[in-house]
Design an enzyme around this catalytic site. Structure first.
Site, PDB file in Angstrom:
ATOM      1  N   ASP A 180       0.651  -1.108   0.157  1.00 31.10           N
ATOM      2  CA  ASP A 180      -0.098  -0.185   0.151  1.00 31.10           C
ATOM      3  C   ASP A 180       0.948   1.215  -0.013  1.00 31.10           C
ATOM      4  O   ASP A 180       1.391   1.433  -0.685  1.00 31.10           O
ATOM      5  CB  ASP A 180      -0.907  -0.114   1.302  1.00 31.10           C
TER       6      ASP A 180
ATOM      7  N   HIS B  64      -7.223  -7.004   1.186  1.00 28.00           N
ATOM      8  CA  HIS B  64      -6.200  -5.765   0.846  1.00 28.00           C
ATOM      9  C   HIS B  64      -4.861  -6.356   1.978  1.00 28.00           C
ATOM     10  O   HIS B  64      -3.799  -6.052   1.333  1.00 28.00           O
ATOM     11  CB  HIS B  64      -6.756  -4.573   1.096  1.00 28.00           C
TER      12      HIS B  64
END
Length: 292
Positions: free
Chosen positions: A107, A272
């Site tokens: 990320d 995620h």
């Protein structure tokens, strides 16, 4: 006491004038630096780092502006550029005696890792990016109704004042929202780790917003310069992403190929937060990358 990765030594390391990072270190052997994402801290690597420490020197910092690292005020628009944050990582590795190192990021940490590898290809031997696109591509593909999934990108891109006020009014609700909707397995982030993430974010609203604001400005400029110059990532690169399907309407592998000629692109079946949901698969991919 703040949550820690068991078996890791904790240090504060100066990486720039007035900036020290909170760093967890363990193991021996070839170095690998692991950079966390949003809305997390270095603790997101707790499973992966413990496994890799069996045969690597594993270095897990909180990025500047996050966790227990320093949070300088953004006075010039560059304090939280990925170039500045990448320079922190080069200085951090050097402080432990490593001029060359493998780098993995998730990320926001992946964006820092990508910029570090572009700016310092002589330092980064291998690069792994978890569930993100390079900054320029991210903005290029976000459009129409599908862009609603990235509403926070647009919110935190606004000028200083409003984003900080809105998020600061209810930080646990804001940051907790992403911990809830971006995971397929809620048990992957247990209550004590979730509490640590929320505490850290609650104390870092201005710096987190500054990090995102940079990604809508100076970070895009840096990517455009590299693209125009034809600069790519010369080291072996592994990209791991969750199965985005056709919803967002782009070919992530093709976008990545333009940046990384020596690319391995894989889909991981999880949410995620893949280092917490599928740590064994992430360890496997990182070990394979280390052998390339």
């Amino acid at each position: 006491m703040a949550a820690r990765i068991p078996g890791f030594d904790y240090q504060r390391v100066a990486v720039a004038e007035g900036v020290t990072l909170n760093v967890a270190v363990a193991g021996s052997g070839s170095p690998i630096v692991l950079l966390h994402g949003f809305p997390q801290t270095h603790l997101m690597w707790r499973h992966v780092a413990a496994d890799l420490a069996a045969d690597h020197t594993v270095i897990c910092p909180d990025l500047r502006g996050y966790g227990d690292s320093d949070k300088p005020a953004d006075t010039d628009g560059e304090t939280y550029s990925k170039r500045t944050m990448g320079n922190d990582i080069v200085a951090l590795a050097a402080a432990f005696g490593h001029e060359r190192f493998m780098l993995a990021g998730h990320d926001r940490g992946a964006l820092v890792a990508i910029r570090t590898a572009l700016d310092h290809p002589e330092r980064v031997t291998r690069l792994a990016s978890l569930d993100v696109l390079p900054t320029l591509d991210m903005w290029d593909v976000m459009h129409g109704a599908s862009a609603a999934i990235g509403f926070h990108l647009y919110l935190m891109a606004q000028p200083v004042g409003l984003p900080e006020q809105l998020i600061g009014a209810s930080p646990d609700a804001f940051f907790g929202h992403f911990l809830d909707i971006w995971t397929r397995d809620p048990q992957a982030i247990p209550a004590d780790i979730r509490d640590a993430y929320l505490r850290a974010c609650r104390e870092a609203v201005p710096s987190i917003v500054a990090d995102y604001r940079a990604s809508a400005g100076i970070d895009v400029d840096h990517d455009r310069i590299d693209r125009a110059a034809g600069n790519t990532l010369p080291m072996p690169v592994t990209v791991l992403q969750q199965d985005w399907g056709s919803f967002l309407g782009f070919d992530a592998g093709a976008l990545w190929s333009a940046w990384a000629p020596d690319l391995t692109h894989e889909t991981v079946t999880c949410g995620h937060f893949m280092a917490e949901e599928s740590p064994a698969e992430i360890v496997r991919a990182l070990r394979e990358l280390a052998q390339r």
